[in-house]
Write a protein that holds these residues in place. Structure first.
Motif, PDB file in Angstrom:
ATOM      1  N   ILE A 256      10.936  27.195   9.062  1.00 34.71           N
ATOM      2  CA  ILE A 256      10.881  27.226   7.590  1.00 34.71           C
ATOM      3  C   ILE A 256      12.123  27.922   7.033  1.00 34.71           C
ATOM      4  N   ALA A 257      12.495  29.049   7.647  1.00 30.82           N
ATOM      5  CA  ALA A 257      13.693  29.774   7.195  1.00 30.82           C
ATOM      6  C   ALA A 257      14.936  28.903   7.337  1.00 30.82           C
ATOM      7  N   ASN A 258      15.061  28.219   8.467  1.00 31.06           N
ATOM      8  CA  ASN A 258      16.221  27.338   8.668  1.00 31.06           C
ATOM      9  C   ASN A 258      16.235  26.196   7.674  1.00 31.06           C
ATOM     10  N   ALA A 259      15.077  25.616   7.389  1.00 33.20           N
ATOM     11  CA  ALA A 259      15.008  24.522   6.421  1.00 33.20           C
ATOM     12  C   ALA A 259      15.503  24.995   5.050  1.00 33.20           C
ATOM     13  N   ILE A 260      15.119  26.205   4.673  1.00 33.02           N
ATOM     14  CA  ILE A 260      15.552  26.752   3.382  1.00 33.02           C
ATOM     15  C   ILE A 260      17.044  27.081   3.412  1.00 33.02           C
ATOM     16  N   ILE A 261      17.479  27.787   4.456  1.00 34.51           N
ATOM     17  CA  ILE A 261      18.880  28.208   4.558  1.00 34.51           C
ATOM     18  C   ILE A 261      19.808  26.996   4.600  1.00 34.51           C
TER      19      ILE A 261
ATOM     20  N   SER B 211      17.800  33.755   9.853  1.00 31.85           N
ATOM     21  CA  SER B 211      16.559  33.126  10.316  1.00 31.85           C
ATOM     22  C   SER B 211      15.921  33.938  11.441  1.00 31.85           C
TER      23      SER B 211
ATOM     24  N   TYR C  46      18.202  19.738   7.799  1.00 31.57           N
ATOM     25  CA  TYR C  46      17.517  20.398   8.910  1.00 31.57           C
ATOM     26  C   TYR C  46      16.142  19.767   9.006  1.00 31.57           C
TER      27      TYR C  46
ATOM     28  N   TYR D  92      25.007  34.775   9.315  1.00 33.02           N
ATOM     29  CA  TYR D  92      24.647  33.571   8.581  1.00 33.02           C
ATOM     30  C   TYR D  92      25.034  32.362   9.399  1.00 33.02           C
TER      31      TYR D  92
ATOM     32  N   GLY E  70      19.048  23.910   3.742  1.00 31.36           N
ATOM     33  CA  GLY E  70      18.870  23.122   2.522  1.00 31.36           C
ATOM     34  C   GLY E  70      19.705  23.652   1.373  1.00 31.36           C
ATOM     35  N   VAL E  71      19.730  24.976   1.206  1.00 30.13           N
ATOM     36  CA  VAL E  71      20.537  25.594   0.145  1.00 30.13           C
ATOM     37  C   VAL E  71      22.022  25.307   0.372  1.00 30.13           C
TER      38      VAL E  71
END
Length: 177
Positions: free
Chosen positions: A123-128, A83, A136, A78, A130-131
């Motif tokens: 996209i995965a990094n933006a979600i990870i 990602s 990002y 993580y 962001g949460v």
């Protein structure tokens, strides 16, 4: 199991093994963060797209980051490893799809797979991130996916086609259907 599937399974296992060993060799180079710069796991996953087809190549990309983490502690699961699971899975699957769609054209398949994988990673990094409450943005994406990774991108654009061409010449690459 059909002989063609057995061959794809063997190629997948070989790509996973290379994906575990190559980063260990690369980290012997005394440069900080060399793994993020050279991206050694990407090469065998991209190769699996040319050799194995969609399900096997996607599996290769998805299994490598957690398996490498379990065996070596790198990449950290993580956020990088998560990602990478999405990125490498997309690399393998998309390269295989494009290779079949383009009827065996190596560079369009490779470049399309690389761009698609990086987009999914963004996209995965933006979600990870962001949460987790961390920003990002596009500059972080461009920096991580393209600028810092430029040496690895160049290496992939040289090494992967050379290996695929050599395997084709040796008749070890399955025919594109």
């Amino acid at each position: 199991m059909k002989p063609a599937n057995t061959q794809k399974l063997i190629y997948t296992a070989l790509c996973v093994a290379i994906g575990l060993i190559l980063p260990q060799i690369i980290k012997l180079i005394p440069i900080a963060n060399i793994g993020a710069i050279i991206s050694p796991m990407h090469i065998p996953v991209l190769l699996s797209g040319f050799l194995c087809g969609v399900p096997f190549a996607a599996f290769c990309g998805i299994i490598l980051p957690p398996l490498a983490f379990i065996l070596t502690g790198m990449p950290p699961i993580y956020p990088v490893g998560i990602s990478m699971i999405f990125e490498l899975g997309t690399y393998g699957a998309l390269t295989a799809v494009l290779y079949r769609t383009t009827k065996g054209k190596i560079y369009p398949s490779l470049i399309g797979g690389m761009l698609g994988g990086r987009a999914v990673m963004g996209i995965a990094n933006a979600i990870i991130f962001g949460v987790a409450g961390n920003p990002y943005g596009i500059s972080a994406f461009i920096s991580g996916a393209f600028i810092n990774a430029l040496p690895g991108i160049v290496i992939q654009l040289i090494v992967v086609p050379a290996i695929v061409y050599a395997l084709k010449k040796a008749r070890l690459v399955p025919a594109v259907q």
